[in-house]
Design a protein around this motif. Structure first.
Motif, short mmCIF file in Angstrom:
data_model
loop_
_atom_site.label_atom_id
_atom_site.label_comp_id
_atom_site.label_asym_id
_atom_site.label_seq_id
_atom_site.Cartn_x
_atom_site.Cartn_y
_atom_site.Cartn_z
N UNK A 1 65.77 1.65 -60.74
CA UNK A 1 66.54 1.71 -61.99
C UNK A 1 67.01 0.30 -62.39
N UNK A 2 67.43 -0.49 -61.41
CA UNK A 2 67.81 -1.88 -61.71
C UNK A 2 66.60 -2.66 -62.21
N UNK A 3 65.46 -2.44 -61.59
CA UNK A 3 64.24 -3.11 -62.04
C UNK A 3 63.94 -2.71 -63.50
N UNK A 4 64.05 -1.43 -63.79
CA UNK A 4 63.80 -0.98 -65.17
C UNK A 4 64.77 -1.65 -66.14
N UNK A 5 66.03 -1.81 -65.73
CA UNK A 5 67.02 -2.50 -66.58
C UNK A 5 66.60 -3.94 -66.83
N UNK B 1 74.92 -5.36 -61.25
CA UNK B 1 73.93 -6.38 -61.61
C UNK B 1 74.60 -7.68 -62.06
N UNK B 2 75.77 -7.58 -62.69
CA UNK B 2 76.54 -8.78 -63.05
C UNK B 2 77.03 -9.45 -61.76
N UNK B 3 77.57 -8.65 -60.86
CA UNK B 3 78.05 -9.17 -59.56
C UNK B 3 76.94 -9.88 -58.80
N UNK B 4 75.73 -9.35 -58.88
CA UNK B 4 74.58 -9.94 -58.19
C UNK B 4 73.90 -11.03 -59.01
#
Length: 146
Positions: free
Chosen positions: A41-45, A78-81
């Protein structure tokens, strides 16, 4: 008298069981081939933000088909990373617009061939026509408009 558990072969006649098992296989292959840190899901984002920089959080959630609390958690992580950055929306001050960071762009480029490998592994026993038909059928299971 205890009820008898269905045999695995019997479960194969239920679409939901097959979809769940296929999803489990996808997760397993993803973890082996792509990343334990970046989810699909993160990859899709990342892919969406590459194509549509500056979408707001709600629009990203709509694209990913996730609810408001899920997208808020996803974006925060994702912002934190340092994969994406959030900026105030110039049109709607109550909203944020989202962009890939240089690190997010680099991560996306590094992950893309691995994600393509996941696709190759998952569909290795299918012909090109069968892959297209599988996508069509899975899409048909989703609510209209997705």
């Amino acid at each position: 008298m205890p009820t008898k558990q269905p045999e695995p072969e019997a479960l194969s006649r239920f679409t939901g069981s097959l979809v769940r098992r296929a999803q489990q296989r996808h997760v397993s292959v993803w973890l082996n081939e792509v990343s334990a840190e970046i989810t699909s899901v993160q990859y899709a984002a990342l892919e969406i933000l590459q194509r549509k920089p500056g979408v707001n959080q709600r629009q990203l959630g709509d694209e990913l088909d996730v609810d408001r609390s899920t997208i808020a958690d996803l974006v925060a992580r994702m912002v934190r990373n340092e994969l994406i950055k959030r900026s105030d929306d110039p049109v709607d001050k109550r909203s944020y617009v989202l962009f890939l960071t240089p690190s997010g762009k680099k991560q996306l480029a590094a992950l893309r061939p691995r994600v393509e490998e996941v696709e190759r592994i998952l569909t290795a026993r299918l012909t090109q026509a069968e892959r297209m038909e599988l996508r069509r059928l899975l899409s048909a299971l989703l609510p209209l408009g997705e």
